[in-house]
Design an enzyme around this catalytic site. Structure first.
Site, short mmCIF file in Angstrom:
data_model
loop_
_atom_site.label_atom_id
_atom_site.label_comp_id
_atom_site.label_asym_id
_atom_site.label_seq_id
_atom_site.Cartn_x
_atom_site.Cartn_y
_atom_site.Cartn_z
N ASP A 183 4.77 1.57 6.44
CA ASP A 183 3.52 2.29 6.27
C ASP A 183 3.07 2.72 7.66
O ASP A 183 3.49 2.15 8.68
CB ASP A 183 2.47 1.43 5.57
CG ASP A 183 1.45 2.26 4.82
OD1 ASP A 183 1.28 3.45 5.16
OD2 ASP A 183 0.81 1.75 3.89
N CYS A 184 2.23 3.71 7.70
CA CYS A 184 2.02 4.41 8.97
C CYS A 184 1.21 3.55 9.95
O CYS A 184 0.06 3.22 9.69
CB CYS A 184 1.39 5.76 8.71
SG CYS A 184 2.52 6.77 7.72
#
Length: 762
Positions: free
Chosen positions: A287-288
């Site tokens: 996830d970012c």
């Protein structure tokens, strides 16, 4: 071993920021003689031949989501991050035009609404349209080939800000939803020779907190038992990875049992690759900024170099962020990683692109022929409408709905009265149109007006007088409100599950007018509707979730009787006090002294239960073939074909559904099982099969079959292993008073049918 410096990566970043999607030239470009361009070779061989040409600098530069490619090889830049949760969506990798061609894509209802349709073929059809439009955008250079979708974390707690992105709270239901969704997105189950698009199941694992009372997703450590991991949090991912063969998985922000998900060898290797068979032609993306969080917020390592090395070596192949390109040089120089580690990650990525046809000529690929003329087709518009229609749930009705012919003049009051993009909520794209509730009423011929009255969270009563005056002049009053993206969203959990603002006060004021009152409830996370359910002056309640581009049309086709409701709640509606009874951070499902239990399986006193949904008609259900009264566990196992016992057949239950009323309607058959077999505590019930029967005419009947697997009947022990327990069980069709029941007994020795991987850290 040569040394690397951050400075050497700067040219690659500069190229990536000017990204325009193009394809490698395998005819005249530098790669034309490389094996990556040889269509007779397998994808792994092709990808390895390409990656072998990269320098270490080039390997590291291409570990982030924004890959600069390798200009000297004619390898274009590529953005791995595109989105398509309920249609091609705004994202770093997707560029909508300001107007004209590629300025829009079909905008389906949010996942929570589509999940409430309980219609798996519908989900596959929706995903097929989304992937067609995604390919069209890619062919125009406006989107990537892989999409960070779907969100399949079960909706455990009603306060979660992103619960609306999921199909609901039940792991079996989500598992079937995602199996069909991935089938439609990728163009089949592990399709050959080409994937249509590469999907990405997220967020792995046990991720369902954004920011609740100081507990932030980027630092939260989810303490989860092996029993709950196996039984609740991970079945959707098992279905996505093992059964649907998804191309990629996203590891989540949070830690699980003390280890950040993106640095967890237990999650990324032991379960994902060893147990579920996530092969090396598939990749993991963080996830970012989740890799950054390993060091910066989880404090799991002493340095960034250690953090990126841990993530890379445990199996996070792509960093959605910049810490890989920035800090892998240090990790390499410190011998925390080597070239082989980098190559493994890059080979996995590029095998995926090979399977997407990235290096092959358009002439041999049907998907490369798609264009703007394949976006937002009439059939796609019909499907967006049908998806909204099927997902809408009638929660309460005293006979007021559908409106009779005397109701001609409506006033629509509330913050959703004239809503458009509000009904798309998040992870949305540009819609070709959005039909508001007001427009939906006008479209079916009502004389309609609207008054906002109040906002979602507005505590003011200044708009009440105008709303009440408008109600006095109308034949019926529609209140359209609930929650929206301003109170539930990414990075935003709720602290209460009561109706926000002064909405209930406004509804109470409208009740005094003496006209029929219908409440349209929008939003993904449920709000406590006890007052509305119990008020005789609220004649009907309709839940619409986030119904997308045709939401207003679908709603008023139901209210007017042009269509019939048959959706079912895919989550539990809890009383407001629930939010005071259990902390969001308590990941346990089973009830305890500090936890009243979670989801319909363990919670006892809902306002509206999971699976609730009324109709404009009535139904009866009977067995077409009387089920067995007794099943021998050892016989069930011995007759299972070789392979996975949890997917082996338990039995198929044949039913006949008869419409005993006059109005044609769909019917969702939900099959639950409950019993006292095995160790306590026992769940209230659990969903083991479902199907949606379409348009059963009044007085007519329709037959269907409900297939049940051994895994659906089984329960997990404290180590996460699934068991078939001997004892007595009961099948129930439908919620509330079941329309059909059947008791049976499992005889023989209780038997373990799966083994859950042990976690050395627990």
């Amino acid at each position: 071993m040569h040394l690397l410096r951050h400075l050497c990566l700067a040219p690659y970043f500069g190229l990536a920021f000017g990204l325009v999607y193009t394809f490698p030239d395998c005819t005249n470009g530098p790669l034309k003689l490389n094996t990556v361009c040889d269509r007779t070779k397998d994808p792994t061989t092709r990808a390895k031949a390409l990656i072998a040409l990269f320098t270490v600098d080039e390997l590291i530069a291409n570990t982030g989501n924004l890959s600069p490619g390798v200009p000297r090889l004619g390898l274009p830049s590529y953005q791995w991050w595109s989105e398509a949760l309920h249609g091609v969506a705004y994202s770093p990798g997707t560029a909508f035009a300001d107007s004209g061609n590629f300025s829009s894509a079909t905008s389906f209802p949010q996942a929570i609404t589509m999940g409430s349709a309980f219609d798996d073929p519908l989900i596959k059809a929706v995903a097929t349209v989304i992937s067609t439009e995604a390919r069209a955008f890619n062919n125009a250079g406006r989107a990537g080939l892989d999409y960070f979708t779907p969100n399949i974390n079960p909706f455990r707690d009603p306060r979660w800000g992103r619960g609306q992105e999921t199909p609901g709270e039940d792991p079996y239901h989500i598992s079937q939803y995602v199996l069909n969704l991935i089938d439609g997105l990728q163009g089949g189950i592990d399709p050959q020779p080409y994937f249509k698009v590469a999907a990405d199941c997220k967020h792995y694992a046990a991720y369902d907190i954004e920011n609740w009372e100081g507990h932030d997703r980027t630092s939260f450590d989810a303490q989860v038992t092996l029993q709950d991991l196996s039984e609740y949090y991970l079945p959707p991912f098992q279905s996505c990875v093992r059964d649907a063969k998804v191309a990629s998985v996203m590891c989540s922000f949070n830690s699980v049992n003390g280890v950040p998900s993106c640095a967890s060898s237990y999650l990324l290797q032991t379960i994902l690759r060893d147990h579920w068979g996530f092969t090396d032609d598939r990749w993991v993306v963080s996830d970012c900024d989740a890799v950054d969080n390993i060091f910066s917020t989880h404090n799991f390592t002493n340095t960034y170099a250690e953090a990126v090395a841990d993530a890379l070596k445990t199996g996070t192949d792509i960093d959605c962020g910049t810490v890989y390109p920035m800090h892998l040089p240090d990790a390499f120089n410190q011998s925390l990683i080597d070239r082989a580690d980098l190559e493994k990650a890059l080979v996995r990525q590029y095998i995926s692109l090979v399977r997407l046809g990235y290096f092959d000529p358009p002439s041999v690929q049907p998907y490369r022929q798609l264009g703007w003329s394949d976006v937002n087709l009439p059939d796609a518009q019909k499907l967006a409408y049908q998806s909204a229609l099927e997902g809408i749930v009638l929660l309460k009705n005293d006979g007021t709905l559908p409106f009779n012919h005397t109701i001609r003049k409506l006033v629509i009051v509330g913050p959703y009265a004239n809503a458009t993009t509000q009904m798309q909520v998040n992870y949305q794209g540009g819609a070709p149109f959005v039909v508001s509730p007001l427009q939906g009423a006008l479209n079916v011929g009502y004389e309609a007006s609207f008054e906002p009255g109040t906002g979602i969270s507005d505590g003011s009563t200044s708009g009440f007088a105008a709303a009440v005056a408008a109600a006095q002049a109308a034949d019926a009053v529609i209140f359209a409100g609930g929650t929206d993206g301003s109170v539930e969203n990414e990075a935003m959990d709720r602290t209460t599950i009561a109706w926000p603002g002064s909405q209930l006060e406004l509804i109470a004021a409208l009740e005094t007018v003496g006209k029929p009152v219908v409440v349209l409830q929008f939003g993904g996370g449920q709000v406590d509707g006890s007052v509305l359910k119990n008020s005789p002056k609220v004649n009907a309640i309709v839940w619409a979730g986030y119904p997308g581009q045709s939401g207003g049309a679908a709603i008023f086709d139901i209210l007017s009787g042009k269509a019939s409701p048959a959706g079912r709640l895919s989550t539990t509606q809890y009383p407001a006090a629930y939010a005071e009874q259990v902390a969001m951070t308590d990941m346990k499902l089973r009830p305890s002294g500090s936890n009243p239990g979670r989801t319909y399986k363990w919670y006892q006193t809902p306002v509206f239960e999971f699976g609730h949904g009324l109709h404009f008609t009535s139904f009866s259900v009977s067995w077409r073939r009387t089920p067995a009264r007794q099943y021998n566990i050892q016989s069930l196992i011995s007759r299972a074909s070789s392979g996975l016992l949890d997917l082996a057949s338990f039995d198929t239950f044949d039913i006949v559904v008869r419409n005993t009323g006059k109005v044609s309607s769909d019917y969702v058959a939900l099959l639950f099982v409950n019993g006292t077999a095995g160790p306590a505590p026992h769940p209230n019930k659990q969903l083991v099969s479902y199907t949606r029967l379409h348009q059963i005419a009044g007085g007519a009947a329709s037959a269907s079959s409900l297939s049940v697997t051994l895994g659906s009947i089984a329960r997990a022990d404290t180590a996460g292993n699934l068991w078939l327990y001997s004892g007595f069980y009961q099948l129930n069709i439908d919620t509330g008073p079941a329309l059909l029941t059947h008791r049976f007994e499992l005889v023989g020795k209780s038997t373990q049918i799966t083994s859950w991987p042990k976690n050395p850290s627990i």
